[in-house]
Write an enzyme that holds these catalytic residues in place. Structure first.
Site, PDB file in Angstrom:
ATOM      1  N   SER A   1      -0.119  -7.936   3.251  1.00 31.75           N
ATOM      2  CA  SER A   1       0.536  -6.716   3.712  1.00 31.75           C
ATOM      3  C   SER A   1       0.990  -6.893   5.147  1.00 31.75           C
ATOM      4  O   SER A   1       0.347  -7.602   5.935  1.00 31.75           O
ATOM      5  CB  SER A   1      -0.421  -5.526   3.623  1.00 31.75           C
TER       6      SER A   1
ATOM      7  N   TYR B   1      -8.295  -1.211   4.375  1.00 38.00           N
ATOM      8  CA  TYR B   1      -7.219  -1.916   3.667  1.00 38.00           C
ATOM      9  C   TYR B   1      -6.648  -3.026   4.539  1.00 38.00           C
ATOM     10  O   TYR B   1      -6.549  -4.182   4.115  1.00 38.00           O
ATOM     11  CB  TYR B   1      -6.132  -0.930   3.269  1.00 38.00           C
TER      12      TYR B   1
ATOM     13  N   ILE C   1       7.596  -1.401   0.501  1.00 39.90           N
ATOM     14  CA  ILE C   1       8.280  -1.682  -0.755  1.00 39.90           C
ATOM     15  C   ILE C   1       8.296  -0.402  -1.591  1.00 39.90           C
ATOM     16  O   ILE C   1       7.271   0.271  -1.719  1.00 39.90           O
ATOM     17  CB  ILE C   1       7.581  -2.810  -1.543  1.00 39.90           C
TER      18      ILE C   1
END
Length: 245
Positions: A137, A150, A183
């Site tokens: 990411s 995350y 995205i």
């Protein structure tokens, strides 16, 4: 490409994972589609592959659960390409994160990746060829303030890639990390439905627009191809330039 080569793409029932599965199937790989619980979406991916003459099968497992992950490693059989796409993210201010949410994200985003690598590498070593690709990411470089676990887990996964690439290079196995930016997938629908927030996000991207799942699939195809044989240990950002700012 030998039809006997199998590619496992975790989280491939939809979004970026589905795009990767379809692209690698078009490249001649037989595909192991993975989903946590949505069998219907996994069957849709399988049907799309088979409609175009490809071969695919489905394996279900919740990668937040270590026992289910270990069971998956025993079922998958020989794997030549491993794409670690499945991930979990919770938006929570850091001071409110609880241990359950922390462990679930770490299990899905990092621990399962390590366990699956351990499972597939012996076959790759035996053949003297393999491809391992993690889907990271942009948050490895630009962490979101409300996604601390995350972003930290994705950074850990990327560090794992750097370590494994050195250890496995002599065996003909390349290991790389592909890090998408924003995205347009169903994961982002709710957040980007806020027009003010969506504009703020788009304005933070030098190219000025969101990417599509196929923008990621092309890089995976390259890394799995003969043309990608000299690329290993890299983190490649597909983010419209967001990681640079």
């Amino acid at each position: 490409m030998q039809q006997s080569k199998w590619a496992l793409i975790t989280g491939s029932s939809r979004g970026i994972g589905r795009a990767i599965a379809l692209r690698l199937a078009a490249d001649g790989y037989s595909i192991i589609i993975h989903a946590a619980s949505n069998l219907k979406k996994a069957e849709e991916t399988k049907a799309l592959i088979e409609q175009n003459g490809g071969t695919a099968r489905i394996e279900m497992a919740n990668l937040c659960n270590t026992d289910e992950t270990l069971d998956l490693t025993r079922r998958i059989g020989p794997v030549d390409v491993l794409v670690l796409n499945a991930s979990l993210q919770y938006r929570t201010p850091w001071q409110d994160i609880d241990t359950k949410a922390c462990q679930e994200q770490l299990n899905c985003n990092f621990v399962s990746s390590m366990l699956l690598c351990q499972a597939v590498v012996p076959h790759m070593k035996k053949n003297g060829w393999g491809r391992i690709i993690t889907i990271g990411s942009v948050q490895e470089a630009k962490p979101h303030p409300d996604m601390l676990i995350y972003s930290a887990s994705k950074a850990a996964q990327s560090n794992m890639v750097h370590s494994l690439s050195l250890q496995l290079a002599k065996d003909g196995i390349t290991v790389n990390n592909v890090a998408p930016g924003v995205i347009a997938t169903d994961r982002n629908v709710e957040a980007l439905s806020d027009e003010a927030y969506a504009k703020k996000v788009a304005d933070s991207i030098p190219l000025g627009f969101y990417g599509q799942p196929d923008d990621c699939a092309g890089m995976i195809s390259l890394l799995c191809s003969q043309e990608g044989r000299y690329i290993t240990g890299q983190s490649i950002y597909i983010d419209g330039g967001k990681s640079v700012r």
